[in-house]
Design a protein around this motif. Structure first.
Motif, PDB file in Angstrom:
ATOM      1  N   GLN A 120       0.844  -1.189   0.000  1.00 14.24           N
ATOM      2  CA  GLN A 120       0.000   0.000   0.000  1.00 14.24           C
ATOM      3  C   GLN A 120       0.882   1.242   0.000  1.00 14.24           C
ATOM      4  OE1 GLN A 120      -4.134  -1.358   2.181  1.00 14.24           O
ATOM      5  NE2 GLN A 120      -2.704  -0.121   3.351  1.00 14.24           N
ATOM      6  N   LEU A 121       0.369   2.301  -0.590  1.00 19.38           N
ATOM      7  CA  LEU A 121       1.117   3.552  -0.651  1.00 19.38           C
ATOM      8  C   LEU A 121       1.493   4.039   0.743  1.00 19.38           C
ATOM      9  CD1 LEU A 121       2.063   5.557  -2.877  1.00 19.38           C
ATOM     10  CD2 LEU A 121       0.005   6.884  -2.406  1.00 19.38           C
ATOM     11  N   THR A 122       0.661   3.734   1.720  1.00 14.41           N
ATOM     12  CA  THR A 122       0.886   4.182   3.092  1.00 14.41           C
ATOM     13  C   THR A 122       1.929   3.355   3.838  1.00 14.41           C
ATOM     14  OG1 THR A 122      -1.122   2.925   3.597  1.00 14.41           O
ATOM     15  CG2 THR A 122      -1.332   5.308   3.443  1.00 14.41           C
ATOM     16  N   GLY A 123       2.506   2.327   3.191  1.00 17.00           N
ATOM     17  CA  GLY A 123       3.633   1.609   3.770  1.00 17.00           C
ATOM     18  C   GLY A 123       3.363   0.193   4.229  1.00 17.00           C
ATOM     19  N   GLU A 124       2.092  -0.209   4.322  1.00 14.50           N
ATOM     20  CA  GLU A 124       1.792  -1.565   4.786  1.00 14.50           C
ATOM     21  C   GLU A 124       2.108  -2.597   3.700  1.00 14.50           C
ATOM     22  OE1 GLU A 124      -0.461   1.395   7.013  1.00 14.50           O
ATOM     23  OE2 GLU A 124      -0.424   0.914   4.868  1.00 14.50           O
ATOM     24  N   VAL A 125       2.595  -3.746   4.143  1.00 12.94           N
ATOM     25  CA  VAL A 125       2.892  -4.863   3.240  1.00 12.94           C
ATOM     26  C   VAL A 125       2.030  -6.048   3.675  1.00 12.94           C
ATOM     27  CG1 VAL A 125       4.661  -6.417   2.350  1.00 12.94           C
ATOM     28  CG2 VAL A 125       5.257  -4.048   2.932  1.00 12.94           C
ATOM     29  N   PHE A 126       1.080  -6.429   2.822  1.00  9.67           N
ATOM     30  CA  PHE A 126       0.161  -7.519   3.137  1.00  9.67           C
ATOM     31  C   PHE A 126       0.541  -8.772   2.353  1.00  9.67           C
ATOM     32  CE2 PHE A 126      -2.475  -3.764   4.077  1.00  9.67           C
ATOM     33  CZ  PHE A 126      -2.844  -4.072   5.383  1.00  9.67           C
ATOM     34  N   VAL A 127       0.167  -9.914   2.913  1.00 12.25           N
ATOM     35  CA  VAL A 127       0.470 -11.199   2.285  1.00 12.25           C
ATOM     36  C   VAL A 127      -0.812 -12.016   2.158  1.00 12.25           C
ATOM     37  CG1 VAL A 127       1.751 -13.363   2.467  1.00 12.25           C
ATOM     38  CG2 VAL A 127       2.811 -11.224   3.215  1.00 12.25           C
ATOM     39  N   PHE A 128      -1.042 -12.537   0.958  1.00  6.28           N
ATOM     40  CA  PHE A 128      -2.114 -13.495   0.718  1.00  6.28           C
ATOM     41  C   PHE A 128      -1.466 -14.855   0.459  1.00  6.28           C
ATOM     42  CE2 PHE A 128      -3.955  -9.437  -0.318  1.00  6.28           C
ATOM     43  CZ  PHE A 128      -5.277  -9.525   0.090  1.00  6.28           C
ATOM     44  N   SER A 129      -2.029 -15.886   1.031  1.00  9.98           N
ATOM     45  CA  SER A 129      -1.476 -17.231   0.856  1.00  9.98           C
ATOM     46  C   SER A 129      -2.376 -18.059  -0.054  1.00  9.98           C
ATOM     47  CB  SER A 129      -1.323 -17.927   2.209  1.00  9.98           C
ATOM     48  OG  SER A 129      -2.583 -18.042   2.854  1.00  9.98           O
ATOM     49  N   ARG A 130      -1.792 -19.088  -0.638  1.00  5.58           N
ATOM     50  CA  ARG A 130      -2.549 -19.976  -1.523  1.00  5.58           C
ATOM     51  C   ARG A 130      -2.385 -21.417  -1.051  1.00  5.58           C
ATOM     52  NH1 ARG A 130      -1.817 -19.747  -7.976  1.00  5.58           N
ATOM     53  NH2 ARG A 130       0.346 -20.282  -7.444  1.00  5.58           N
ATOM     54  N   LYS A 131      -3.490 -22.127  -1.021  1.00  2.55           N
ATOM     55  CA  LYS A 131      -3.474 -23.522  -0.607  1.00  2.55           C
ATOM     56  C   LYS A 131      -4.304 -24.338  -1.581  1.00  2.55           C
ATOM     57  CE  LYS A 131      -4.170 -26.511   3.424  1.00  2.55           C
ATOM     58  NZ  LYS A 131      -4.604 -26.572   4.843  1.00  2.55           N
ATOM     59  N   ASN A 132      -3.703 -25.398  -2.085  1.00  2.89           N
ATOM     60  CA  ASN A 132      -4.363 -26.270  -3.068  1.00  2.89           C
ATOM     61  C   ASN A 132      -4.869 -25.479  -4.273  1.00  2.89           C
ATOM     62  OD1 ASN A 132      -3.961 -28.520  -1.360  1.00  2.89           O
ATOM     63  ND2 ASN A 132      -5.868 -28.083  -0.261  1.00  2.89           N
ATOM     64  N   GLY A 133      -4.084 -24.479  -4.667  1.00  6.98           N
ATOM     65  CA  GLY A 133      -4.422 -23.698  -5.850  1.00  6.98           C
ATOM     66  C   GLY A 133      -5.458 -22.623  -5.634  1.00  6.98           C
ATOM     67  N   VAL A 134      -5.921 -22.422  -4.387  1.00  4.31           N
ATOM     68  CA  VAL A 134      -6.963 -21.430  -4.099  1.00  4.31           C
ATOM     69  C   VAL A 134      -6.383 -20.356  -3.182  1.00  4.31           C
ATOM     70  CG1 VAL A 134      -9.246 -21.034  -3.115  1.00  4.31           C
ATOM     71  CG2 VAL A 134      -8.766 -23.169  -4.334  1.00  4.31           C
ATOM     72  N   TRP A 135      -6.580 -19.090  -3.564  1.00  2.00           N
ATOM     73  CA  TRP A 135      -6.077 -17.985  -2.761  1.00  2.00           C
ATOM     74  C   TRP A 135      -6.988 -17.722  -1.572  1.00  2.00           C
ATOM     75  CZ3 TRP A 135      -1.350 -16.261  -3.214  1.00  2.00           C
ATOM     76  CH2 TRP A 135      -0.693 -16.354  -4.441  1.00  2.00           C
ATOM     77  N   ASN A 136      -6.372 -17.512  -0.424  1.00  2.00           N
ATOM     78  CA  ASN A 136      -7.104 -17.103   0.769  1.00  2.00           C
ATOM     79  C   ASN A 136      -7.437 -15.617   0.645  1.00  2.00           C
ATOM     80  OD1 ASN A 136      -8.043 -16.471   3.318  1.00  2.00           O
ATOM     81  ND2 ASN A 136      -6.395 -17.509   4.408  1.00  2.00           N
ATOM     82  N   ASN A 137      -8.706 -15.260   0.820  1.00  2.00           N
ATOM     83  CA  ASN A 137      -9.092 -13.856   0.646  1.00  2.00           C
ATOM     84  C   ASN A 137      -8.840 -13.010   1.888  1.00  2.00           C
ATOM     85  OD1 ASN A 137     -11.090 -14.770   2.332  1.00  2.00           O
ATOM     86  ND2 ASN A 137     -12.801 -14.271   0.978  1.00  2.00           N
ATOM     87  N   LYS A 138      -8.236 -13.591   2.907  1.00  2.00           N
ATOM     88  CA  LYS A 138      -7.878 -12.846   4.108  1.00  2.00           C
ATOM     89  C   LYS A 138      -6.371 -12.585   4.099  1.00  2.00           C
ATOM     90  CE  LYS A 138     -12.056 -13.006   5.796  1.00  2.00           C
ATOM     91  NZ  LYS A 138     -12.896 -11.787   5.869  1.00  2.00           N
ATOM     92  N   SER A 139      -6.009 -11.320   4.107  1.00  2.00           N
ATOM     93  CA  SER A 139      -4.589 -10.970   4.096  1.00  2.00           C
ATOM     94  C   SER A 139      -4.052 -10.859   5.517  1.00  2.00           C
ATOM     95  CB  SER A 139      -4.377  -9.642   3.365  1.00  2.00           C
ATOM     96  OG  SER A 139      -4.993  -8.584   4.078  1.00  2.00           O
ATOM     97  N   ARG A 140      -2.739 -10.965   5.616  1.00  2.00           N
ATOM     98  CA  ARG A 140      -2.059 -10.769   6.891  1.00  2.00           C
ATOM     99  C   ARG A 140      -0.946  -9.743   6.698  1.00  2.00           C
ATOM    100  NH1 ARG A 140      -1.435 -16.716   9.828  1.00  2.00           N
ATOM    101  NH2 ARG A 140      -3.644 -17.305   9.707  1.00  2.00           N
ATOM    102  N   LEU A 141      -0.726  -8.966   7.731  1.00  2.00           N
ATOM    103  CA  LEU A 141       0.289  -7.922   7.663  1.00  2.00           C
ATOM    104  C   LEU A 141       1.671  -8.532   7.886  1.00  2.00           C
ATOM    105  CD1 LEU A 141       0.802  -4.826   7.451  1.00  2.00           C
ATOM    106  CD2 LEU A 141       0.710  -4.772   9.954  1.00  2.00           C
ATOM    107  N   ALA A 142       2.537  -8.377   6.876  1.00  2.00           N
ATOM    108  CA  ALA A 142       3.904  -8.883   7.001  1.00  2.00           C
ATOM    109  C   ALA A 142       4.803  -7.888   7.713  1.00  2.00           C
ATOM    110  CB  ALA A 142       4.474  -9.190   5.619  1.00  2.00           C
ATOM    111  N   GLY A 143       4.520  -6.606   7.543  1.00  2.00           N
ATOM    112  CA  GLY A 143       5.330  -5.557   8.143  1.00  2.00           C
ATOM    113  C   GLY A 143       4.955  -4.223   7.540  1.00  2.00           C
ATOM    114  N   LYS A 144       5.673  -3.191   7.929  1.00  2.00           N
ATOM    115  CA  LYS A 144       5.370  -1.842   7.445  1.00  2.00           C
ATOM    116  C   LYS A 144       6.662  -1.086   7.168  1.00  2.00           C
ATOM    117  CE  LYS A 144       2.323   2.117   8.443  1.00  2.00           C
ATOM    118  NZ  LYS A 144       3.197   3.160   7.907  1.00  2.00           N
TER     119      LYS A 144
END
Length: 325
Positions: A120-144
């Motif tokens: 994000q422009l504001t500095g947040e870095v989010f991570v989406f994970s994939r399992k069995n070829g399907v993306w999880n629609n819930k992101s997690r904050l990796a850092g800022k």
């Protein structure tokens, strides 16, 4: 010093008069005749123009920021009545993975394809994970990344680039390209590096990001550092990246200024290896860039040429295809 005080004083005096006349306008406008109303409106417009001129003397980019913010406000919601449709509904489908993000700037997939990094422009870095070829629609904050700016609107400053190092599989390193506003109000074009590690099914920063590059010339609210790619030179990880000219065209041809250039550095920020096109300025890879926002390396090209999307020098934008290595 005398000129600075004069400008500052007149700026606040101008703001006071604008505020005073706006109040006068609100209370007495409807009791005026048509001629008086016209004179009052013209007076307010002239005072606003005067205030903008004074602000321009203090900061030549601030009026542009104000105008962009006003234009953005009155533009309405850009997502209204906008739809997305696949080219072929038989072969592709379109769906929303996530919403509620604030000015996302980059999307990058890890080399193994298991994680997706969204900045994000504001500095947040989010991570989406994939399992069995399907993306999880819930992101997690990796850092800022600390940019010390608010993002858009009113400015385009902030975190704009995320680049995996060429040896990511071994080091987990990722480069972040961003602008930072220091305590003196100057804008710095920066690159930081941090190692990502897996934790509880996601990726997180393993430590605080380390600043490895700061350009030697102040940036601007736009035409700043933007994108890059991870490359290997003589078996060592390097970062090839873009820096805009900050609305000063002379920078693009001045070899001493790190603006309007294609730059290359090692993973620790030191000078690159290999034969350099400008030996006295080893970090320079190419000059003459205006406001390039993205670049990519053609992996199917035997010469590994790089494509650059740049704002053109006149009325036309351009795509540059260059053999850098």
């Amino acid at each position: 010093m005398h000129i600075e005080i004069f400008i500052t004083t007149n700026y606040y005096i101008g703001c006071f008069f604008i505020y005073f006349f706006m109040l006068y306008y609100c209370y007495y406008f409807y009791n005026m005749n048509r001629k008086s109303k016209r004179i009052l409106v013209y007076g307010i417009v002239l005072l606003c123009v005067f205030g903008m001129v004074v602000v321009y003397k203090k900061n030549s980019t601030l009026p542009l920021v104000i105008l962009n913010a006003v234009r953005f406000y009155f533009a309405g919601n850009p997502t209204e009545d906008v739809g997305y449709a696949p080219v072929s509904s038989k072969d592709f489908t379109v769906s929303v993975l996530a919403s509620g993000l604030t000015a996302p700037t980059r999307i990058a997939l890890t080399p193994d394809g298991e994680y997706m990094i969204v900045t994000q422009l504001t500095g947040e870095v989010f991570v989406f994970s994939r399992k069995n070829g399907v993306w999880n629609n819930k992101s997690r904050l990796a850092g800022k990344i600390d940019t010390s700016v608010l993002g858009f609107p009113p400015e385009e400053l902030g975190l704009v680039g995320a680049v995996f190092s060429s040896d990511y599989a071994d080091t987990g390193n990722i480069f972040f390209l961003y602008t930072y506003k220091n305590s003196e109000g100057e804008i710095e074009n920066r690159v930081s590096v941090v190692s990502l590690k897996e934790r509880f099914g996601t990726l997180v920063f393993s430590a605080d990001p380390e600043v490895i590059f700061t350009a030697n010339v102040p940036g601007n609210f736009s035409h700043q550092i933007t994108d890059g790619i991870g490359v290997s030179i003589e078996g060592k990880s390097h970062l090839l990246f873009l820096i805009g000219e900050g609305f000063d065209a002379k920078r693009a041809q001045d070899l001493t200024l790190e603006g309007g250039k294609v730059m290359v550095i090692q993973a620790d920020g030191s000078n690159p290896l290999g034969v350099r096109p400008y030996p006295s300025f080893p970090k320079l890879q190419a000059v003459g860039i205006r406001n390039a926002y993205t670049l990519a390396q053609n992996q199917y090209d035997a010469r590994k040429r790089v494509l650059i999307g740049d704002t053109g020098p006149d009325i036309h934008d351009r795509i540059i295809y260059a053999p850098f290595f």
